[in-house]
Write a protein that holds these residues in place. Sequence first.
Motif, PDB file in Angstrom:
ATOM      1  N   TRP B  85       0.851  -1.195   0.000  1.00  0.00           N
ATOM      2  CA  TRP B  85       0.000   0.000   0.000  1.00  0.00           C
ATOM      3  C   TRP B  85       0.880   1.235   0.000  1.00  0.00           C
ATOM      4  N   ASN B  86       0.528   2.194  -0.824  1.00  0.00           N
ATOM      5  CA  ASN B  86       1.311   3.423  -0.891  1.00  0.00           C
ATOM      6  C   ASN B  86       0.726   4.467   0.046  1.00  0.00           C
ATOM      7  N   HIS B 146       0.548   7.277  -6.892  1.00  0.00           N
ATOM      8  CA  HIS B 146      -0.609   6.393  -6.688  1.00  0.00           C
ATOM      9  C   HIS B 146      -0.841   6.102  -5.222  1.00  0.00           C
ATOM     10  N   GLN B 148      -2.624   5.528  -1.881  1.00  0.00           N
ATOM     11  CA  GLN B 148      -3.950   5.042  -1.514  1.00  0.00           C
ATOM     12  C   GLN B 148      -4.370   5.526  -0.133  1.00  0.00           C
ATOM     13  N   ILE B 149      -3.364   5.680   0.728  1.00  0.00           N
ATOM     14  CA  ILE B 149      -3.671   6.044   2.115  1.00  0.00           C
ATOM     15  C   ILE B 149      -2.910   7.312   2.489  1.00  0.00           C
ATOM     16  N   ARG B 172      -7.677   7.115  -1.172  1.00  0.00           N
ATOM     17  CA  ARG B 172      -8.955   6.446  -0.900  1.00  0.00           C
ATOM     18  C   ARG B 172      -9.204   6.216   0.579  1.00  0.00           C
ATOM     19  N   ALA B 173      -8.203   6.497   1.393  1.00  0.00           N
ATOM     20  CA  ALA B 173      -8.388   6.368   2.838  1.00  0.00           C
ATOM     21  C   ALA B 173      -7.513   7.387   3.539  1.00  0.00           C
ATOM     22  N   ILE B 174      -8.014   7.920   4.629  1.00  0.00           N
ATOM     23  CA  ILE B 174      -7.286   8.950   5.366  1.00  0.00           C
ATOM     24  C   ILE B 174      -7.348   8.643   6.850  1.00  0.00           C
ATOM     25  N   VAL B 175      -6.190   8.692   7.477  1.00  0.00           N
ATOM     26  CA  VAL B 175      -6.151   8.595   8.929  1.00  0.00           C
ATOM     27  C   VAL B 175      -5.704   9.954   9.455  1.00  0.00           C
ATOM     28  N   ARG B 189     -12.534   6.761   2.740  1.00  0.00           N
ATOM     29  CA  ARG B 189     -12.707   6.318   4.108  1.00  0.00           C
ATOM     30  C   ARG B 189     -11.868   7.200   5.042  1.00  0.00           C
ATOM     31  N   VAL B 190     -12.498   7.753   6.044  1.00  0.00           N
ATOM     32  CA  VAL B 190     -11.778   8.632   6.966  1.00  0.00           C
ATOM     33  C   VAL B 190     -11.842   8.071   8.376  1.00  0.00           C
TER      34      VAL B 190
END
Lengths: 224, 224
Positions: B85-86, B146, B148-149, B172-175, B189-190
């Motif tokens: 995952w990048n 690219h 993703q997170i 596509r996802a965030i923390v 997605r958060v």
Amino acid sequence: MIPRHIPDACVERLSLYVRELAHLEEQRVGFVSSRHLAQHLGFTDAQVRRDLSYFGQFGTSGRGYEVSRLRTTLRDILGINGRVWNVALVGVGNLGSALLAYQGFRQRGLLFRVAVEANPRIIGRTIEGLTVSPAKQLGALARTHHIQIGIIAVPAEVAQRVCDQLVAGGVRAIVNFAPARVEAPPRVRVRNVDVAIELEMMAFYLSRSNGAAPPPAQGVEQER
Amino acid sequence: MIPRHIPDACVERLSLYVRELAHLEEQRVGFVSSRHLAQHLGFTDAQVRRDLSYFGQFGTSGRGYEVSRLRTTLRDILGINGRVWNVALVGVGNLGSALLAYQGFRQRGLLFRVAVEANPRIIGRTIEGLTVSPAKQLGALARTHHIQIGIIAVPAEVAQRVCDQLVAGGVRAIVNFAPARVEAPPRVRVRNVDVAIELEMMAFYLSRSNGAAPPPAQGVEQER
DNA sequence: CACTGTGAATGCATTCACAGCG
DNA sequence: CGCTGTGAATGCATTCACAGTG
């Protein structure tokens, strides 16, 4: 003002309410409805009302809640109003330093009194007005400073040892940020927090949201 | 191997299982029972069995689970097996640096490809083999790598802006580790993570566990 | 009216308890 | 036996929905 049992999840939201109320107070907002509060924080209005109702009745029908009064009340309930908690930090690496630097704790009466490290390079440094002591002194320092809350921010391998020392030093609550579970006698409240898990959960959700493989990045090199 | 819906709480435990299984594998343990696993992680045995049963049947009656097989299976499920995952880090302060330094991510296929900062002192530095880029380039970098997170480790005031840029950059996802809630369109997605809250919860629990005031430390000095 | 406070209903998550299996 | 896998039971947490109120 002391009901029997409060859902854990509610306690978690309590500090979010306080934070949001502080913002509203700054903006000179006098009253706020459960709906408004909820929208800002991403809950439902019913949730907000239910949470508050555990502690009493603070609202006015048709108007909502008085911002400054609710804020004070919640701070009382949280135990951070006109009162101070003594905190010890164990491990002054990057994570520990981040915690030391966070001003929110001080505002909430959570004061770092002690910071210890094993790395001799770091011992003696002064960070955020606090001088870093040698790890060996942890137990003694915890006692003399009447530390109530200990924070573990050390590598996983030594987390349990640190925990034991904190317990021996008389702390009553421990927040552990090391990626390993620590245990303490039941009189000491322990909370294991793992920031890495959040990332891994994302991997899980992403890998099932689209079944397909993702763009392979540029050349899936492994390791550094 | 893809059931409909998995409890959130279960997903959270999944990575803990994997971690524990890795330990067991190192110690050359061949089989492990749900009881054993549970004891190490602080859950109940029924919990472990239930969690695993969401994904299929991996155990052997009377013997337990084969450690290495279960580990591989769970890594597959988590989406961290033989796959990468990048990840982009925004904010290379203390917290950001702590995340960069944590080796656990790399082992789990979560690779930091991009790190950006606003502070010019930090831009250009190389940390953990990654060179810090200027914050302005975030969107472009996210696209070309690219990503993703995305991880947000910046002050609360700019968190939402960073979030928007990440979204624009296609993540596509965030923390989010900033102490402020961020929002994104539903396709992203958060997860808002607030490390400070854990401490405040402790204050709550402590202040009600003994009603009395605590030892007043040495002279309740306020501020630093 | 716009809003609170709360029983009742629903939806999740955990635990119990046991049939079934190696 | 010792242990899994899972229906059924329990316990939490959230949401609904509405009577009651300033």
